[in-house]
Design a protein around this motif. Structure first.
Motif, PDB file in Angstrom:
ATOM      1  N   ALA A  14      -3.231 -38.908 -15.623  1.00  0.00           N
ATOM      2  CA  ALA A  14      -4.592 -39.139 -15.165  1.00  0.00           C
ATOM      3  C   ALA A  14      -5.378 -39.903 -16.231  1.00  0.00           C
ATOM      4  N   THR A  15      -6.456 -40.508 -15.769  1.00  0.00           N
ATOM      5  CA  THR A  15      -7.337 -41.249 -16.672  1.00  0.00           C
ATOM      6  C   THR A  15      -8.522 -40.354 -17.022  1.00  0.00           C
ATOM      7  N   LEU A  16      -8.764 -40.208 -18.302  1.00  0.00           N
ATOM      8  CA  LEU A  16      -9.866 -39.365 -18.769  1.00  0.00           C
ATOM      9  C   LEU A  16     -11.195 -40.022 -18.402  1.00  0.00           C
ATOM     10  N   THR A  17     -12.092 -39.255 -17.777  1.00  0.00           N
ATOM     11  CA  THR A  17     -13.367 -39.836 -17.326  1.00  0.00           C
ATOM     12  C   THR A  17     -14.473 -39.707 -18.369  1.00  0.00           C
ATOM     13  N   HIS A  18     -14.240 -38.915 -19.420  1.00  0.00           N
ATOM     14  CA  HIS A  18     -15.277 -38.673 -20.421  1.00  0.00           C
ATOM     15  C   HIS A  18     -14.635 -38.680 -21.798  1.00  0.00           C
ATOM     16  N   ASP A  19     -15.438 -39.033 -22.779  1.00  0.00           N
ATOM     17  CA  ASP A  19     -14.956 -38.887 -24.160  1.00  0.00           C
ATOM     18  C   ASP A  19     -14.715 -37.415 -24.442  1.00  0.00           C
ATOM     19  N   PHE A  20     -13.741 -37.172 -25.261  1.00  0.00           N
ATOM     20  CA  PHE A  20     -13.465 -35.816 -25.700  1.00  0.00           C
ATOM     21  C   PHE A  20     -13.255 -35.920 -27.202  1.00  0.00           C
ATOM     22  N   PRO A  21     -14.362 -36.034 -27.930  1.00  0.00           N
ATOM     23  CA  PRO A  21     -14.278 -36.501 -29.312  1.00  0.00           C
ATOM     24  C   PRO A  21     -13.735 -35.486 -30.304  1.00  0.00           C
ATOM     25  N   LYS A  22     -13.769 -34.202 -29.943  1.00  0.00           N
ATOM     26  CA  LYS A  22     -13.447 -33.178 -30.938  1.00  0.00           C
ATOM     27  C   LYS A  22     -11.936 -33.135 -31.221  1.00  0.00           C
ATOM     28  N   PRO A  23     -11.524 -33.552 -32.405  1.00  0.00           N
ATOM     29  CA  PRO A  23     -10.086 -33.487 -32.688  1.00  0.00           C
ATOM     30  C   PRO A  23      -9.659 -32.046 -32.915  1.00  0.00           C
ATOM     31  N   ASN A  24      -8.396 -31.780 -32.684  1.00  0.00           N
ATOM     32  CA  ASN A  24      -7.874 -30.435 -32.864  1.00  0.00           C
ATOM     33  C   ASN A  24      -6.410 -30.548 -33.276  1.00  0.00           C
ATOM     34  N   PRO A  25      -6.016 -29.764 -34.272  1.00  0.00           N
ATOM     35  CA  PRO A  25      -4.616 -29.873 -34.697  1.00  0.00           C
ATOM     36  C   PRO A  25      -3.636 -29.347 -33.633  1.00  0.00           C
ATOM     37  N   PHE A  26      -4.148 -28.542 -32.698  1.00  0.00           N
ATOM     38  CA  PHE A  26      -3.262 -27.936 -31.704  1.00  0.00           C
ATOM     39  C   PHE A  26      -3.397 -28.625 -30.347  1.00  0.00           C
ATOM     40  N   ASN A  27      -2.364 -28.495 -29.531  1.00  0.00           N
ATOM     41  CA  ASN A  27      -2.454 -28.957 -28.147  1.00  0.00           C
ATOM     42  C   ASN A  27      -3.578 -28.210 -27.456  1.00  0.00           C
ATOM     43  N   ARG A  28      -4.424 -28.964 -26.801  1.00  0.00           N
ATOM     44  CA  ARG A  28      -5.483 -28.322 -26.030  1.00  0.00           C
ATOM     45  C   ARG A  28      -5.130 -28.376 -24.552  1.00  0.00           C
ATOM     46  N   PHE A  29      -5.486 -27.303 -23.852  1.00  0.00           N
ATOM     47  CA  PHE A  29      -5.348 -27.254 -22.398  1.00  0.00           C
ATOM     48  C   PHE A  29      -6.750 -27.118 -21.832  1.00  0.00           C
ATOM     49  N   VAL A  30      -7.296 -28.221 -21.397  1.00  0.00           N
ATOM     50  CA  VAL A  30      -8.703 -28.275 -21.022  1.00  0.00           C
ATOM     51  C   VAL A  30      -8.824 -28.152 -19.514  1.00  0.00           C
ATOM     52  N   ARG A  31      -9.508 -27.101 -19.092  1.00  0.00           N
ATOM     53  CA  ARG A  31      -9.715 -26.942 -17.654  1.00  0.00           C
ATOM     54  C   ARG A  31     -10.461 -28.170 -17.137  1.00  0.00           C
ATOM     55  N   SER A  32      -9.903 -28.761 -16.116  1.00  0.00           N
ATOM     56  CA  SER A  32     -10.401 -30.046 -15.654  1.00  0.00           C
ATOM     57  C   SER A  32     -10.372 -30.111 -14.147  1.00  0.00           C
ATOM     58  N   ARG A  33     -11.126 -31.069 -13.664  1.00  0.00           N
ATOM     59  CA  ARG A  33     -11.093 -31.356 -12.233  1.00  0.00           C
ATOM     60  C   ARG A  33     -10.473 -32.737 -12.074  1.00  0.00           C
ATOM     61  N   VAL A  34      -9.315 -32.778 -11.444  1.00  0.00           N
ATOM     62  CA  VAL A  34      -8.692 -34.073 -11.204  1.00  0.00           C
ATOM     63  C   VAL A  34      -8.964 -34.514  -9.776  1.00  0.00           C
ATOM     64  N   THR A  35      -9.199 -35.815  -9.632  1.00  0.00           N
ATOM     65  CA  THR A  35      -9.422 -36.390  -8.308  1.00  0.00           C
ATOM     66  C   THR A  35      -8.590 -37.663  -8.220  1.00  0.00           C
ATOM     67  N   PHE A  36      -8.206 -38.002  -7.011  1.00  0.00           N
ATOM     68  CA  PHE A  36      -7.386 -39.190  -6.814  1.00  0.00           C
ATOM     69  C   PHE A  36      -8.260 -40.252  -6.154  1.00  0.00           C
ATOM     70  N   GLU A  37      -8.541 -41.326  -6.881  1.00  0.00           N
ATOM     71  CA  GLU A  37      -9.421 -42.377  -6.362  1.00  0.00           C
ATOM     72  C   GLU A  37      -8.861 -43.740  -6.710  1.00  0.00           C
ATOM     73  N   ASN A  38      -8.928 -44.634  -5.756  1.00  0.00           N
ATOM     74  CA  ASN A  38      -8.495 -46.023  -5.972  1.00  0.00           C
ATOM     75  C   ASN A  38      -7.091 -46.113  -6.565  1.00  0.00           C
ATOM     76  N   GLY A  39      -6.231 -45.232  -6.104  1.00  0.00           N
ATOM     77  CA  GLY A  39      -4.842 -45.336  -6.537  1.00  0.00           C
ATOM     78  C   GLY A  39      -4.514 -44.634  -7.838  1.00  0.00           C
ATOM     79  N   TYR A  40      -5.499 -43.991  -8.451  1.00  0.00           N
ATOM     80  CA  TYR A  40      -5.239 -43.318  -9.733  1.00  0.00           C
ATOM     81  C   TYR A  40      -5.825 -41.914  -9.743  1.00  0.00           C
ATOM     82  N   TRP A  41      -5.220 -41.073 -10.563  1.00  0.00           N
ATOM     83  CA  TRP A  41      -5.808 -39.774 -10.841  1.00  0.00           C
ATOM     84  C   TRP A  41      -6.845 -39.925 -11.946  1.00  0.00           C
ATOM     85  N   HIS A  42      -7.948 -39.218 -11.785  1.00  0.00           N
ATOM     86  CA  HIS A  42      -8.974 -39.162 -12.823  1.00  0.00           C
ATOM     87  C   HIS A  42      -9.142 -37.709 -13.221  1.00  0.00           C
ATOM     88  N   SER A  43      -9.340 -37.488 -14.503  1.00  0.00           N
ATOM     89  CA  SER A  43      -9.442 -36.118 -14.985  1.00  0.00           C
ATOM     90  C   SER A  43     -10.757 -35.919 -15.732  1.00  0.00           C
TER      91      SER A  43
END
Lengths: 421, 421
Positions: free
Chosen positions: B341-370
C-alpha cells in the motif's frame, strides 16, 4: 404460453430491492452477545480517555527539572517515597529529590511532571533510592487526560458492525448493554422435483440439493438467521399454502428454483396468489438472469426467487439477497467491495449481458489479478470452491483479453456503502 | 531487580509459536453444523458432474439434423411426443420429426442430440407441435456428463475453510456428515488491579476492562470458542491455583496484562510454577514488545501473555494467538493476508523496532492506500475502531513519508499460508 420478460439492468434491480428494505426492530443485548451485530445507537464517550494523566510504562514519577544536570558521569539520586500499583492513586506528592514508583496505567502523582522508565534507572538501597544518568524532559512519558478522546465525543454512528475494536470501545465507555438491530430470520425453500436430499443415493435424472445448504451459509455470512423449510411439493395449491405459512414465520423468504419460464415453474403463480408485487423477474446479467424479487405490500416482506442452478443461485444471492439482509439489519456497508484487477486469462466469449464470473483474485506485485475459476458454465458447482470474487464483465459484442482491467466484487471484503459496477 | 529481556524478531517469534501448535482432534458433524469449520478430510466426487447428459435450459430435445434447412421463411415443424420434468427420465426416444419437451436439469432423452431453448420455438396445437425457424447445431445446449468433474476426483484438501461454495460441493457429493477439526476452547483471563468491569462506574486511577471483551471477539473471529474466566486476584498463590484450574478446562490460555517488567506483574512467576517453557518474553516490535508466549510440555497447551494495553493486546493477538488458533484447528490459511500500500501520511517518528500501525487501507485508482488511524500511541483504544489493517513499518533510523510503499496486513482478509513481513 411462453411469457416474454423484459430484463432490467443490475443497478436498477439492486435499487428496487433497496427501496423495499424492511428495517428490523432494535433490541438491547449484553456486550458479549453483540459480536457481529450492527449498532442501532450512536456511541458516545462517557469520560475522557485517558480518564486522568497516567503513565504508559512501569517507572518512576519525578520532577523533570531534578535531572537537568544528570549524566552518565554525574547521575542524580532520588528518594523513592512511595510505590503504587496500576489501579492505585498515590498518597503523597512528589517533591524535589523525590520519586514515586508507578505501574503502567497508574495515575500521575501530584507534583510530578515526567515519568522515567523502569529500564533506564538504577535502583539502590533495596529500591529506596534510584539513580538516573540522563536528562528527562518535562512531560516525558505522560499520557494526558483526554488526549485520545474527550468526554461526550461521538465515537461510532449506528449502522456500524460490532468488531473486536468496537467491542473494546463499548467496554471502555461502559456499554455493558448495547442497542443492536435484530437479526432477520430468512426462510429458505427449495423447489425442483429433480432434487434429492444430501443423504440420498443418486438415481437417474436426479441431483442432490446443494443450493439450500449453500444459501444457509450465505445467509449466516450476511448476518441473517437461516431457517430451512425443505422442499415444496409439485402442487400449486399445496405449495401456495406452504409458502404462506412459512412467510408468517420469517422476515424474508428465499426460494431456489421455480422461476424459469417453464410450465412447471409455479412461483410466479404463487406470487400472484399472495398478492405480491413482482419488482422484477428478469435481469440483464449472466448467470442469474431469471432472478425474481417480489414484495408483499401488507407485511413489507420480500421474496427472493433465485434460480435453481447453483451459480445463478450464488450470484443472485450475493447481488440482491445478501445486501438486503445486511440493509434490513441496519448495516451501512451492505454491498460487496470492489477492486480493479487485471484479467489473467482470455475470456473470448462475448455476451450481450453483464457477466458475473466467479473468480479468484490475488494481490501480487502491487496489483490485483483476477482469474476465472472453472469453466464459466452456470451449472458448475465445483467452480465455486476457490472463488473469492465476482469478476464483472460488462455486456457487449466483444470478449475480454488477458491483461484487460476489470472490476472484481470481493466476496470476503469489509463491505461498501455503495453498489458499484 | 529489573529483568533484562532479549528481544527476538517477529518472524522468529511466529515460528516458535507455530512449532508448538497442538492440532485439535477431529469430529464428524452434520453438513449444516460445518459452517466456518475446517475440513479434516479430503473431499472426493462420488459421481460425475453433471451425472448425466442434461439440459441447461427449459426447451425441447430434438435431432439437430431435422433443423438443417429451417429458416424464418421455411420453419420446420416437429411433433412433441412427451413432456418431462427436471427429475424425470423420458419414456420415449426422440425420432426424426419428433421432440420431447424438457425442463432445466432434466436428462437428455435417447435419440436426441441437441436442445432448443423454449424461448425460440413457436408452440402450436396446444403444445402438441413446435415450429423452429433456425438451424440448431448438433450438441447445442447440452451439459455433458462429467464435464465439470469426474467421479473420484479430489475436490478439496483438508485444511480448507467451510464456505458457502464448499457447502454446495459437500451437498452435491453426498457429504451429509463431514469430518472437521474441533474448535479449540480458548480461556481468557484478565489481570490488572486497575481494571473495572464494564458495568462499574469509573473511579480515580481505574479504567474499565476492555481487553477481555475485545479478545473474546477476536477469538471468535479466529474460529476459537472463547471462555472468559474473569480477573486474577493480586495474590501469586491464588492466581497460580486459578490459572492451573483454568488450564484444565481449555485448549489454550490468553491472559491480558501482567507481563511487563514491573514488580506486580507475576505471570512470569506463574509460568515458572507451572513448569512452562517460555518461548519468548520480548519481541522486537511496537506495540506489544512484552508479548510473552509459554508452553506446557506435559499437556502441549500454550499460554499467550498479551500486554495489558489495548493496542499491544490487539496486535499481539493478531500476530500470534490468531494464527495459533487457526493452525490448531487445522486451517491452512492461518496468517493475515498482506498487500502493498501507499502511505497517505508522513510517519516521521523513527523507531528501532518494527512497528505495526493500526491503519485503514482503501483501494482507489488501482492501488491500496494506507492511512494510520488515530495517533500511534499504544494506549489509544478508539483508534482500533476504523482499523482494517496493520501497516508494517520496518524498524530503522528514519521515519516514513507520504507516498512510501509499505506492507499492510489485512485484518479481514481470506488468510494466507505464509507469514510475510
Amino acid at each position: 404460453m411462453v411469457e416474454r420478460r423484459k430484463p432490467i439492468s443490475v443497478q436498477e434491480a439492486v435499487s428496487k430491492v433497496m427501496n423495499h428494505v424492511h428495517l428490523m426492530p432494535e433490541e438491547i443485548v449484553s456486550i458479549d452477545d453483540s459480536d457481529d451485530g450492527v449498532l442501532a445507537e450512536d456511541i458516545y464517550a462517557d469520560h475522557d480517555v485517558p480518564p486522568f494523566n497516567r503513565s504508559p510504562y512501569d517507572g518512576f514519577a519525578i520532577i523533570a527539572e531534578d535531572t537537568s544536570h544528570a549524566s552518565r558521569e554525574n547521575p542524580v539520586t532520588l528518594e523513592v517515597i512511595e510505590e503504587i500499583g496500576a489501579g492505585d492513586v498515590a498518597q503523597n506528592s512528589v517533591g524535589h529529590g523525590q520519586a514515586i514508583r508507578i505501574m503502567t496505567g497508574a495515575a500521575l502523582p501530584k507534583g510530578a511532571n515526567a515519568i522515567v522508565m523502569l529500564e533506564i534507572v538504577h535502583e539502590k538501597n533495596d529500591g529506596k533510592k534510584i539513580e538516573i544518568k540522563r536528562h528527562i524532559k518535562k512531560f516525558d512519558n505522560i499520557s494526558w487526560q483526554g488526549e485520545d478522546t474527550e468526554k461526550g465525543a461521538l465515537l461510532l454512528e449506528k449502522g456500524h458492525h460490532v468488531t473486536p475494536g468496537v467491542k473494546a470501545v463499548l467496554a471502555t465507555f461502559g456499554y455493558a448493554k448495547v442497542k443492536v438491530y435484530k437479526q432477520p430470520v430468512i426462510g429458505i425453500i427449495a423447489t425442483g422435483s429433480e432434487l434429492l436430499n444430501v443423504s440420498e443415493p443418486l438415481v437417474p435424472g436426479k441431483i442432490r440439493n446443494s443450493n439450500a445448504h449453500m444459501i444457509i451459509s450465505q445467509v449466516k455470512q450476511a448476518g441473517g438467521m437461516p431457517k430451512y423449510f425443505g422442499q415444496l411439493k409439485d402442487d400449486l395449491e399445496q405449495s401456495f399454502q406452504g409458502v404462506k405459512k412459512v412467510l408468517s414465520e420469517v422476515d424474508a423468504l428465499i426460494t431456489t428454483g421455480g422461476v424459469s419460464v417453464g410450465d412447471f415453474d409455479y412461483l410466479p403463480d404463487i406470487y400472484q396468489k399472495l398478492g405480491a408485487e413482482v419488482l422484477f423477474n428478469k435481469v440483464g446479467m449472466r448467470p442469474g438472469s431469471v432472478t425474481t424479487v417480489a414484495y408483499l405490500p401488507d407485511s413489507g416482506k420480500i421474496l427472493f426467487g433465485l434460480s435453481g442452478n447453483p451459480s445463478s443461485c450464488f450470484v443472485g444471492f450475493e447481488l440482491f439477497a445478501g445486501p438486503y439482509i445486511k440493509a434490513s439489519q441496519g448495516l451501512n456497508n451492505k454491498f460487496l467491495d470492489n477492486v480493479e484487477a487485471t484479467l489473467t486469462h482470455d475470456f473470448p466469449k462475448p455476451n450481450p449481458f453483464n457477466r458475473f464470473v466467479r473468480s479468484r483474485v490475488t494481490f501480487e506485485n502491487g496489483y490485483w489479478h483476477s482469474q476465472p475459476v472453472g469453466l464459466d458454465k452456470s451449472n458448475i458447482v465445483t467452480s465455486l470452491i476457490g472463488a473469492n470474487a465476482l469478476m464483472v464483465l460488462p455486456g457487449g459484442t466483444r470478449g475480454y483479453q488477458k491483461g484487460d482491467k476489470v472490476k472484481a466484487l470481493l466476496l470476503n471484503g469489509e463491505g461498501s456503502e455503495q453498489f458499484c459496477l
